[in-house]
Design an enzyme around this catalytic site. Structure first.
Site, PDB file in Angstrom:
ATOM      1  N   GLU A 155     -10.679   1.733  -1.630  1.00 53.56           N
ATOM      2  CA  GLU A 155      -9.896   0.657  -2.228  1.00 53.56           C
ATOM      3  C   GLU A 155     -10.760  -0.468  -2.803  1.00 53.56           C
ATOM      4  OE1 GLU A 155      -6.833  -0.508   0.553  1.00 53.56           O
ATOM      5  OE2 GLU A 155      -5.748   1.378   0.243  1.00 53.56           O
ATOM      6  N   GLU A 264      -3.292   7.914  -0.229  1.00 53.35           N
ATOM      7  CA  GLU A 264      -2.817   7.182   0.950  1.00 53.35           C
ATOM      8  C   GLU A 264      -1.411   6.681   0.676  1.00 53.35           C
ATOM      9  OE1 GLU A 264      -4.903   3.900   2.614  1.00 53.35           O
ATOM     10  OE2 GLU A 264      -6.886   4.781   2.285  1.00 53.35           O
TER      11      GLU A 264
END
Length: 343
Positions: A155, A264
């Site tokens: 991320e 995710e």
């Protein structure tokens, strides 16, 4: 280059405390028919004498950079996970950096070398240390049959930065990884934020606020596939919006001629994991060419170091349980899905 047909199977995100300590989760992944799983390839500390984390792979401080190859609290733990994955036939996606301070991450680099979360991507000293670590990890495991792909970071964000900052960084680092290992795929590991006219309504996920442009990054020649994540309750969206988010990324992947992975997703509403997440999985199965999807995150009660977080889907073979439906059943459905080639 045509990518592996194993993109047509489901993956699974493992919690860091489990993945660097024990091999048992790899066994349960194999039993569930999860073919691809994500395992953290990073763990930093700024002080070996009093580390932030009990297990760490490198030390970063004003005196330099040191790799911890200890079998008990260092890279030996990751060695064990890789060897167990080899034995169980599970493939590993290995991110090489964390955006967040969990297990060190970018904050460990900034504490050691004086950059910040924004300048990290362009700071000479921070990038030199990061590339040293990339070289160490990629060199250590590139011959392992367990490696599925490398990820630049978990991320990565550069909030309020021009999106060119991360695009330029991803271009440079992915090319560097390819120079070290031309046989494995490379991905960015981002959340899939958009900053492209004609996609979305201009709200948070489509505003470019986090300094990421999924469309531009997917066009980087040395990134083999795209990743995107989804946490509607964190991001301020309702629980049906992820279906739109999934379809949008699939469409961009088709246009770019590259696979995309729903890497995710989750909800903190523990009472309704199936109710909320099953429709997202069905969208992947029925309405897209998304290559695989992987819920965050896998949990096992006997092995828990802490109660994880409310996103965890705990291993359970009971018919009708969250894991049996979202894990076993969905894995079987994804394995039965016909692969869709985008190239």
């Amino acid at each position: 280059m045509k990518l592996l047909t194993s993109f047509a199977v489901i993956g699974l995100a493992l919690l860091s405390e489990i993945q660097v300590v024990l091999g048992a989760p790899t066994t349960t992944c194999s039993q569930t028919q999860f073919k691809v799983t994500r395992v953290w390839g990073f763990s930093e500390s700024n002080n070996a004498a009093a580390p932030q984390n009990p297990n760490y792979f490198q030390v970063l401080n004003s005196t330099g950079q040191y790799f911890n190859c200890d079998l008990n609290n260092g890279i030996g733990r990751l060695d064990y996970v890789v060897s167990t994955a080899e034995a169980k036939g599970v493939k590993l996606v290995m991110p090489l950096l964390n955006n967040y301070g969990d297990l060190g991450g970018i904050p460990a680099y900034t504490a050691a070398f004086g950059c910040n979360s924004t300048s990290f991507y362009t700071d000479t000293q921070c990038q030199s240390a990061y590339k040293n670590y990339v070289k160490f990890i990629v060199g250590r495991y590139k011959t392992s049959p367990a490696i599925f792909s490398w990820e630049l970071a978990n991320e990565p964000r550069c909030s309020t930065c021009p999106t060119s900052v991360i695009t330029d960084w991803a271009t440079s680092i992915s090319a560097y990884i390819k120079s070290l290992d031309s046989k494995h795929m490379v991905a960015l590991g981002d959340e899939g934020w958009f900053d492209t006219a004609g996609i979305g309504d201009g709200s948070y996920a489509y505003s470019g606020y986090e300094g990421v442009d999924f469309v531009k990054n997917l066009a980087i020649s040395t990134l083999d596939y795209g990743t995107f994540h989804c946490y509607p309750d964190q991001w301020g969206y309702n629980n049906t919006w992820p279906n739109e988010w999934i379809v949008q990324h699939s469409a961009v992947g088709k246009t770019a001629g590259k696979p995309v992975v729903f890497e995710e997703y989750g909800s903190t509403n523990t009472a309704d994991h199936q109710l909320l997440m099953t429709p997202w999985q069905q969208t992947v199965l029925q309405n897209t060419s998304v290559a695989y999807d992987s819920f965050w995150q896998f949990g096992t009660q006997p092995l828990s170091i802490n109660p994880f977080d409310n996103y965890a889907v705990y291993y359970n073979t009971t018919v009708g349980s969250d894991y049996q439906v979202l894990g076993y059943q969905h894995a079987a459905a994804m394995l039965a899905k016909s692969p869709v080639a985008n190239q």
